[in-house]
Scaffold this active site. Structure first.
Site, PDB file in Angstrom:
ATOM      1  N   LYS A  83       0.468  -1.565  -0.389  1.00  0.00           N
ATOM      2  CA  LYS A  83      -0.074  -0.381  -0.172  1.00  0.00           C
ATOM      3  C   LYS A  83       0.727   1.511  -0.184  1.00  0.00           C
ATOM      4  CE  LYS A  83      -4.246   1.427   2.649  1.00  0.00           C
ATOM      5  NZ  LYS A  83      -4.681   1.429   3.862  1.00  0.00           N
ATOM      6  N   SER A 157      -9.452   1.573   3.156  1.00  0.00           N
ATOM      7  CA  SER A 157      -8.698   2.808   2.775  1.00  0.00           C
ATOM      8  C   SER A 157      -7.962   1.829   1.587  1.00  0.00           C
ATOM      9  CB  SER A 157      -7.760   3.618   3.167  1.00  0.00           C
ATOM     10  OG  SER A 157      -6.810   3.095   4.216  1.00  0.00           O
ATOM     11  N   SER A 181      -9.733   0.161   7.409  1.00  0.00           N
ATOM     12  CA  SER A 181      -8.497  -0.098   6.152  1.00  0.00           C
ATOM     13  C   SER A 181      -8.342  -1.173   5.702  1.00  0.00           C
ATOM     14  CB  SER A 181      -7.892   0.936   5.917  1.00  0.00           C
ATOM     15  OG  SER A 181      -8.750   2.483   6.233  1.00  0.00           O
TER      16      SER A 181
END
Length: 458
Positions: A83, A157, A181
């Protein structure tokens, strides 16, 4: 309806390498081709160049020689995604904001660990900007719907990491989880999301959202593969001020001879599905099947103090904590920040220090209230999400629908809990259903033991 297309399980990849049926170079090439083939889902912000892959392969050979052979590296030749709020040396870190991008001087501790274990970083994945959102649509680098289609958001996210795993681009990925997330996008894309006990994985090299409750997490298509990565990244880091002592996984409370677990179940009337009757039916069927599969003893649990803790997340201290880290950048680059993200984080300015202490005191009392639950149960079994949300619905109600997706996840880190989200089939109309197992700190392997018995090996 589409569905996840899992990549090669790590056990099968290891076997294929041992039998010379494939090579790390071939797997890296396959992964790059898959990134290109799925580029319309905008899972990746930055992709490894052929030159970077070649350097990674050269380093892999050196690591294998030093370790005494590929079999000594648990992630030997495994393509992985990271990420893009986690630093990887050689890749820009953007946090999904071009104006914020920078070149890190070193990789995050967790990335150092996966690379030392033999992983090949294939690229940096998309996210809700500044890791602020559970929807997966707050990025200037594009966004895409869930792999189940129907206009359903991919979730955030960690949207890019979830999509990369669910489409088979990589078998495992690093993500993060502050408010859900790492679990919400896993649920919305039919994969596994492991949120370990806070402090077991170093957050050095992770850009903070709320640094006191931030965590690096793992996404995979099986519990076994996720655990392989988790065991690699858990451990002490002398440079991490948020570490935990001891920074190690505690043994499972169930595996010595395996005993049936005690599962905490909220009353059906306490579960919120936001009018989604199909999701209610799917969840209740899945939890009933899970209890039967596990031969579990069920214990009634009051969910209210958990949900009350979750409601504190956007009510003071932790919104202000986001502003404390990002306020200076926001002041200088307000026009380059997603408007919804900007509104959320700038909202932290309305809270005083006294407000922050009030929420901390309230949370302390709620932690005290839920602590006795773990004397009676090994894990709480609840939905990961109460419903799915479409892109149109998010556009119309960005704050309300975001809160809807976080209903069952917001409290996890605030209450210092471990959690695993696992796929649990689909609703009658083909949308993803996900179960979440939640336990006290250091219950990570106990939760994994339960989860593994609820999922067939891939």
């Amino acid at each position: 309806m589409t569905s996840p297309e899992p990549g090669t399980a790590l056990s099968r990849l290891r076997s294929a390498y041992a039998q010379a049926k494939t090579t790390p170079a071939a797997e890296a090439e396959r992964s790059l081709a898959a990134i290109e083939a799925t580029s319309r889902n905008h899972a990746f912000i930055t992709v490894a160049t052929p030159e970077q892959v070649e350097r990674s392969l050269e380093n892999l050979d050196k690591l294998a020689t030093r370790a005494g052979g590929p079999q000594s590296l648990p992630l030997y030749g495994v393509p992985m995604a990271v990420k893009d709020n986690i630093d990887v040396q050689g890749f820009p870190t953007t946090n999904a904001c071009p104006a914020f991008a920078y070149e890190p001087e070193e990789s995050a501790h967790a990335v150092e660990q996966i690379v030392e274990a033999g992983a090949i970083v294939m690229g940096k994945t998309n996210l809700d900007q500044f890791a602020t959102g559970l929807v997966g649509v707050r990025s200037p680098y594009g966004f895409s719907e869930s792999v189940y289609g129907q206009g359903i958001v991919s979730g955030g996210s960690s949207s890019g990491s979830a999509l990369a795993v669910a489409t088979g681009v990589v078998p495992v990925a690093l993500a993060t989880d502050t408010a859900g997330s790492g679990r919400v996008p896993a649920a919305l894309n039919g994969i596994v999301g492991i949120k370990p006990t806070l402090g077991l994985v170093s957050t050095r090299g992770l850009l903070p959202a709320c640094r006191s409750i931030d965590g690096i997490t793992v996404m995979s298509t099986s519990v076994e593969d996720g655990l392989t990565v988790l065991r690699t990244i858990v451990g002490p880091d002398p440079r991490n001020p948020w570490g935990r002592t001891p920074a190690q996984l505690a043994p499972s409370q169930l595996d010595a001879g395996w005993r049936a677990p005690r599962i905490g179940l909220p009353a059906e009337s306490a579960l919120e599905f936001f009018g989604d009757d199909a999701m209610r039916a799917a969840h209740l069927a899945a939890r009933g099947s899970a209890v039967e599969t596990l031969s579990a003893t069920t214990v009634p649990v009051d969910l209210e103090p958990f949900l009350e803790a979750g409601a504190l997340l956007y009510a003071g201290a932790w919104v202000a904590e986001r502003l404390a880290d990002m306020g200076e950048f926001f002041a200088a680059h307000a026009d380059e920040v997603h408007p919804v993200v900007r509104e959320i984080i700038e909202g932290g300015a309305q809270y005083s220090a006294a407000d922050g202490f009030r929420t901390q005191h309230k949370l302390r009392s709620l932690r005290h209230a839920v602590r006795p639950v773990w004397d009676d149960v090994d894990a709480l079994l609840i939905p990961t999400i109460g419903t799915t949300v479409t892109m149109d619905e998010i556009a119309a109600e960005p704050f309300a629908k975001n809160a809807t997706l976080g209903h069952y996840t917001h409290f996890g880190n605030l209450l210092d809990l471990a959690a695993i989200a696992i796929p649990a089939g689909t609703t009658s109309d083909g949308r993803p259903c996900s179960l979440m197992l939640v336990g006290p700190p250091y219950s990570d392997l106990t939760l994994a033991s339960i989860a593994a018995r609820l999922m067939p090996a891939n």
